[in-house]
Design a protein around this motif. Structure first.
Motif, PDB file in Angstrom:
ATOM      1  N   LEU A  83       2.531   1.691  -3.497  1.00  0.00           N
ATOM      2  CA  LEU A  83       1.581   2.166  -4.506  1.00  0.00           C
ATOM      3  C   LEU A  83       1.224   3.633  -4.279  1.00  0.00           C
ATOM      4  O   LEU A  83       1.107   4.400  -5.234  1.00  0.00           O
ATOM      5  CB  LEU A  83       0.326   1.294  -4.504  1.00  0.00           C
ATOM      6  N   HIS A  84       1.065   4.022  -3.012  1.00  0.00           N
ATOM      7  CA  HIS A  84       0.773   5.422  -2.706  1.00  0.00           C
ATOM      8  C   HIS A  84       1.935   6.304  -3.138  1.00  0.00           C
ATOM      9  O   HIS A  84       1.731   7.358  -3.756  1.00  0.00           O
ATOM     10  CB  HIS A  84       0.501   5.596  -1.209  1.00  0.00           C
ATOM     11  N   TRP A  85       3.161   5.897  -2.825  1.00  0.00           N
ATOM     12  CA  TRP A  85       4.327   6.676  -3.216  1.00  0.00           C
ATOM     13  C   TRP A  85       4.429   6.774  -4.738  1.00  0.00           C
ATOM     14  O   TRP A  85       4.728   7.843  -5.270  1.00  0.00           O
ATOM     15  CB  TRP A  85       5.609   6.046  -2.652  1.00  0.00           C
ATOM     16  N   SER A  86       4.175   5.672  -5.431  1.00  0.00           N
ATOM     17  CA  SER A  86       4.252   5.672  -6.886  1.00  0.00           C
ATOM     18  C   SER A  86       3.244   6.652  -7.485  1.00  0.00           C
ATOM     19  O   SER A  86       3.574   7.414  -8.403  1.00  0.00           O
ATOM     20  CB  SER A  86       4.015   4.264  -7.424  1.00  0.00           C
ATOM     21  N   ALA A  87       2.025   6.645  -6.969  1.00  0.00           N
ATOM     22  CA  ALA A  87       0.998   7.556  -7.470  1.00  0.00           C
ATOM     23  C   ALA A  87       1.388   9.003  -7.184  1.00  0.00           C
ATOM     24  O   ALA A  87       1.246   9.882  -8.038  1.00  0.00           O
ATOM     25  CB  ALA A  87      -0.352   7.230  -6.840  1.00  0.00           C
ATOM     26  N   TRP A  88       1.905   9.263  -5.971  1.00  0.00           N
ATOM     27  CA  TRP A  88       2.324  10.621  -5.642  1.00  0.00           C
ATOM     28  C   TRP A  88       3.449  11.069  -6.566  1.00  0.00           C
ATOM     29  O   TRP A  88       3.432  12.190  -7.076  1.00  0.00           O
ATOM     30  CB  TRP A  88       2.804  10.695  -4.186  1.00  0.00           C
TER      31      TRP A  88
ATOM     32  N   HIS B  99       2.198  11.822 -10.073  1.00  0.00           N
ATOM     33  CA  HIS B  99       1.442  13.079 -10.071  1.00  0.00           C
ATOM     34  C   HIS B  99       2.403  14.271 -10.014  1.00  0.00           C
ATOM     35  O   HIS B  99       2.242  15.248 -10.755  1.00  0.00           O
ATOM     36  CB  HIS B  99       0.481  13.111  -8.878  1.00  0.00           C
TER      37      HIS B  99
ATOM     38  N   GLU C   8       0.827  -1.206   0.000  1.00  0.00           N
ATOM     39  CA  GLU C   8       0.000   0.000   0.000  1.00  0.00           C
ATOM     40  C   GLU C   8       0.865   1.262   0.000  1.00  0.00           C
ATOM     41  O   GLU C   8       0.599   2.211  -0.727  1.00  0.00           O
ATOM     42  CB  GLU C   8      -0.919  -0.002   1.225  1.00  0.00           C
ATOM     43  N   HIS C   9       1.915   1.249   0.797  1.00  0.00           N
ATOM     44  CA  HIS C   9       2.822   2.398   0.853  1.00  0.00           C
ATOM     45  C   HIS C   9       3.522   2.602  -0.490  1.00  0.00           C
ATOM     46  O   HIS C   9       3.632   3.733  -0.975  1.00  0.00           O
ATOM     47  CB  HIS C   9       3.856   2.199   1.965  1.00  0.00           C
TER      48      HIS C   9
END
Length: 90
Positions: free
Chosen positions: A61-66, A69, A58-59
């Motif tokens: 994937l969140h970092w990748s999306a951030w 962006h 989860e971490h």
């Protein structure tokens, strides 16, 4: 400043540990020990004092999306700036 403080703390821990390992000489086990190297002290510091990195999916994937962006925002800002400077040059 945060990394400077961490570096100073790590240097202090390494210096104290290095001094302690030079005077101990394996008295507890009857062994003659060579002084600890910088790499060895750094490994001990990493194991004992520094937190392990987060490896949760989860971490990641969140970092990748951030990151994607943020990269998009930077690309758009550069494109807008290039358009402004191109228009000013003509």
């Amino acid at each position: 400043m945060r990394w400077s403080l961490i570096s100073l703390f790590a240097a202090a821990v390494l210096a104290v540990t290095h001094a302690a390992t030079r005077t101990v000489d394996g008295a507890d086990h009857g062994l003659q020990l060579a002084p600890a190297s910088g790499r060895e002290l750094l490994a001990v510091l990493r194991i004992t004092a520094l937190p392990t990195p987060r490896r949760a999916l989860e971490h990641a994937l969140h970092w990748s999306a951030w990151r994607r962006h943020h990269r998009h925002q930077v690309t758009e800002a550069h494109r807008r700036w290039n358009n402004i400077t191109a228009a000013a040059a003509t």
